[in-house]
Design a protein around this motif. Structure first.
Motif, short mmCIF file in Angstrom:
data_model
loop_
_atom_site.label_atom_id
_atom_site.label_comp_id
_atom_site.label_asym_id
_atom_site.label_seq_id
_atom_site.Cartn_x
_atom_site.Cartn_y
_atom_site.Cartn_z
N LEU A 122 -3.57 -2.98 -1.82
CA LEU A 122 -2.78 -3.91 -1.02
C LEU A 122 -1.31 -3.48 -0.97
O LEU A 122 -0.76 -2.98 -1.96
CB LEU A 122 -2.87 -5.32 -1.60
CG LEU A 122 -4.28 -5.93 -1.68
CD1 LEU A 122 -4.21 -7.31 -2.33
CD2 LEU A 122 -4.91 -6.01 -0.31
N SER A 123 -0.69 -3.71 0.18
CA SER A 123 0.71 -3.32 0.34
C SER A 123 1.63 -4.10 -0.59
O SER A 123 2.65 -3.57 -1.05
CB SER A 123 1.14 -3.52 1.80
OG SER A 123 0.39 -2.69 2.65
N THR A 124 1.30 -5.36 -0.88
CA THR A 124 2.13 -6.14 -1.80
C THR A 124 2.12 -5.55 -3.20
O THR A 124 3.13 -5.58 -3.91
CB THR A 124 1.64 -7.60 -1.86
OG1 THR A 124 0.22 -7.61 -2.13
CG2 THR A 124 1.91 -8.32 -0.55
N VAL A 125 0.98 -5.00 -3.60
CA VAL A 125 0.88 -4.36 -4.91
C VAL A 125 1.67 -3.05 -4.92
O VAL A 125 2.39 -2.74 -5.87
CB VAL A 125 -0.59 -4.13 -5.29
CG1 VAL A 125 -0.70 -3.41 -6.63
CG2 VAL A 125 -1.32 -5.47 -5.35
N ALA A 126 1.56 -2.30 -3.84
CA ALA A 126 2.35 -1.07 -3.73
C ALA A 126 3.84 -1.38 -3.78
O ALA A 126 4.62 -0.66 -4.40
CB ALA A 126 2.01 -0.35 -2.43
N GLY A 127 4.23 -2.48 -3.14
CA GLY A 127 5.64 -2.88 -3.14
C GLY A 127 6.14 -3.25 -4.52
O GLY A 127 7.34 -3.13 -4.81
N ALA A 128 5.23 -3.71 -5.40
CA ALA A 128 5.62 -4.04 -6.77
C ALA A 128 5.67 -2.80 -7.66
O ALA A 128 6.51 -2.72 -8.57
CB ALA A 128 4.64 -5.06 -7.35
N ALA A 129 4.78 -1.85 -7.42
CA ALA A 129 4.69 -0.67 -8.29
C ALA A 129 5.69 0.42 -7.90
O ALA A 129 6.21 1.13 -8.78
CB ALA A 129 3.28 -0.10 -8.24
N ALA A 130 5.96 0.58 -6.62
CA ALA A 130 6.79 1.69 -6.16
C ALA A 130 8.21 1.68 -6.75
O ALA A 130 8.70 2.74 -7.16
CB ALA A 130 6.84 1.71 -4.63
N PRO A 131 8.91 0.54 -6.81
CA PRO A 131 10.27 0.58 -7.37
C PRO A 131 10.31 1.05 -8.82
O PRO A 131 11.28 1.69 -9.24
CB PRO A 131 10.74 -0.88 -7.25
CG PRO A 131 9.91 -1.47 -6.16
CD PRO A 131 8.58 -0.80 -6.29
N ILE A 132 9.28 0.74 -9.58
CA ILE A 132 9.23 1.18 -10.98
C ILE A 132 9.09 2.70 -11.02
O ILE A 132 9.77 3.38 -11.80
CB ILE A 132 8.07 0.49 -11.71
CG1 ILE A 132 8.36 -1.01 -11.81
CG2 ILE A 132 7.88 1.08 -13.11
CD1 ILE A 132 7.21 -1.83 -12.32
N ALA A 133 8.21 3.26 -10.19
CA ALA A 133 8.05 4.71 -10.15
C ALA A 133 9.34 5.39 -9.74
O ALA A 133 9.73 6.43 -10.31
CB ALA A 133 6.92 5.07 -9.20
N GLU A 134 10.02 4.82 -8.75
CA GLU A 134 11.27 5.43 -8.28
C GLU A 134 12.35 5.36 -9.35
O GLU A 134 13.09 6.33 -9.55
CB GLU A 134 11.71 4.74 -7.00
CG GLU A 134 10.81 5.04 -5.81
CD GLU A 134 11.22 4.31 -4.55
OE1 GLU A 134 11.66 3.14 -4.66
OE2 GLU A 134 11.10 4.89 -3.46
#
Length: 399
Positions: A122-134
């Motif tokens: 889900l895009s909402t999950v990607a939106g939560a995980a991506a900032p941490i990776a960055e």
């Protein structure tokens, strides 16, 4: 990359971790993880995987990680990264919940032995995980999540085969094959990725000169689709494009069938998956939807993947399994180009330099542009066939 060796069925057990902490703790954990992980904690190169084998979309979540596990085994069996390097998946359950998945992303980032991670349907999950990776400068490969522009090099990459171009192509294929002059749309409006998929259908039908009769909206919380089906039928369209998550789309297609709609129904990739046909066989038979991977027509590397998957899990892999596979295979392709130590930074650099992969399970090369995989030439219109729900090339007028 080198050719894959034949898969042998594995009997290895895998331990699942169930995590229930909140998003706030995720951010706290991520703050402790600054640095460039080296993967030096063991002989294997460790890749984190935020899985969704429980939760609201566990059916799709299982096939994603199943495909990823087959990729890991074939990569290791074939020494595809070179030099005897082995890949290890470090799996943690996120249940496709944004807060829980963010917490898991932070835990993976805090482990300096993990050089990259993969996740997110889900895009909402990607939106939560991506900032941490960055923030932690750790590569993240998104194997799903269909909002546009989620890829963000140098740390966030996406190997999902996007449904938008597939939907657009399906719309034009259906018009070429059927006598369709008008179309109506059923759209789950509270999911931005689904909305963008519906817009792709609209573009394809519009380009083919089909009249737009209007849209009926549903929500992710909708469970009774009788009213929406009635409103759609009253629009008196030759075709109805149903665009939603799996349960939403299947529920609405079933409601249209119950009310006797006899026009052409089309839908997206979301209606594929294990057990979906059995839930509504009469309604789903013959409804076209687009896929990038079709096991029954796979050759070469794709056939090896399909055989290995079926031997392991007792069913053919679908598009979601293929996306899980390609996430891990892409990471291995990048790792193969790295001379010396595989670190978060060297892997990020390798992913950023990747312009495409010539040999893939799709039977066609894929390209990468701004961190996004593209494989439009692999799109195939398919449908479920009776009596067993086998997914096969779509035959016009089948429904």
């Amino acid at each position: 990359m080198r050719a894959l060796v034949p898969h042998t069925r594995s009997a290895r057990g895998r331990r699942r971790a169930a995590l229930g902490v909140m998003a706030a703790s995720a951010l706290a954990l991520s703050a402790c993880a600054q640095g460039g992980g080296s993967g030096s904690g063991g002989d294997a190169i460790q890749i984190g995987a935020i899985v969704a084998e429980t939760g609201p979309i566990a059916g799709a979540g299982k096939t994603f990680i199943h495909g990823a596990r087959i990729a890991q085994e074939q990569i290791n069996d074939g020494d595809l990264m070179g030099g005897g390097r082995q890949l290890e998946l470090v799996e943690k359950e996120g249940s496709e919940d944004p807060a829980k998945s963010a917490s898991v992303a932070a835990q993976l980032a805090a482990d300096q032995n993990i050089v990259a991670s993969t996740c997110c349907i889900l895009s909402t999950v990607a939106g939560a995980a991506a900032p941490i990776a960055e923030k932690q400068e750790m590569p993240l490969v998104l194997w799903g999540a269909t909002d546009l522009d989620l890829a963000s090099p140098p740390y966030v990459y996406r190997t999902v085969t996007m449904p938008q171009p597939a939907n657009e192509k399906l719309a034009t294929d259906v018009v070429d094959s059927e006598d369709i002059e008008s179309v109506a749309y059923a759209v789950m409006t509270d999911n931005s990725g689904i909305v963008s998929q519906a817009e792709a259908f609209e573009q394809g039908f519009s380009d083919a000169g089909v009249d737009n009769k209007g849209q009926v909206g549903t929500l992710s919380t909708t469970t009774n689709f009788t009213s929406a089906a009635t409103d759609l039928i009253n629009l008196d369209a030759d075709a109805i494009a149903v665009v939603g998550t799996q349960s939403n789309a299947v529920g609405l297609i079933a409601a249209l069938d119950d009310k006797g709609y006899d026009g052409q129904i089309v839908s997206g990739q979301t209606i594929s998956g294990s057990g979906v046909f059995d839930s509504q066989p009469r309604a789903l038979e013959g409804v076209p939807f687009p896929v990038y991977f079709l096991a029954s027509e796979a050759t070469g590397m794709g056939a090896d993947f399909a055989d290995a998957y079926e031997a392991e899990y007792g069913e053919e892999p679908d598009d979601f399994a293929a996306q899980g596979y390609m996430a891990i295979y892409t990471l291995a392709t990048a790792i193969e180009t790295i001379d010396g130590e595989v670190t978060r930074q060297s892997l990020s650099d390798a992913l950023g330099a990747l312009e495409g992969i010539d040999e893939t399970i799709y039977g066609t090369p894929v390209a990468f542009e701004d961190g996004q995989l593209t494989a439009e030439s692999a799109v195939k219109p398919v449908s479920y066939t009776a009596p067993d729900g086998v997914i096969a090339p779509w035959e016009p007028a089948a429904n």
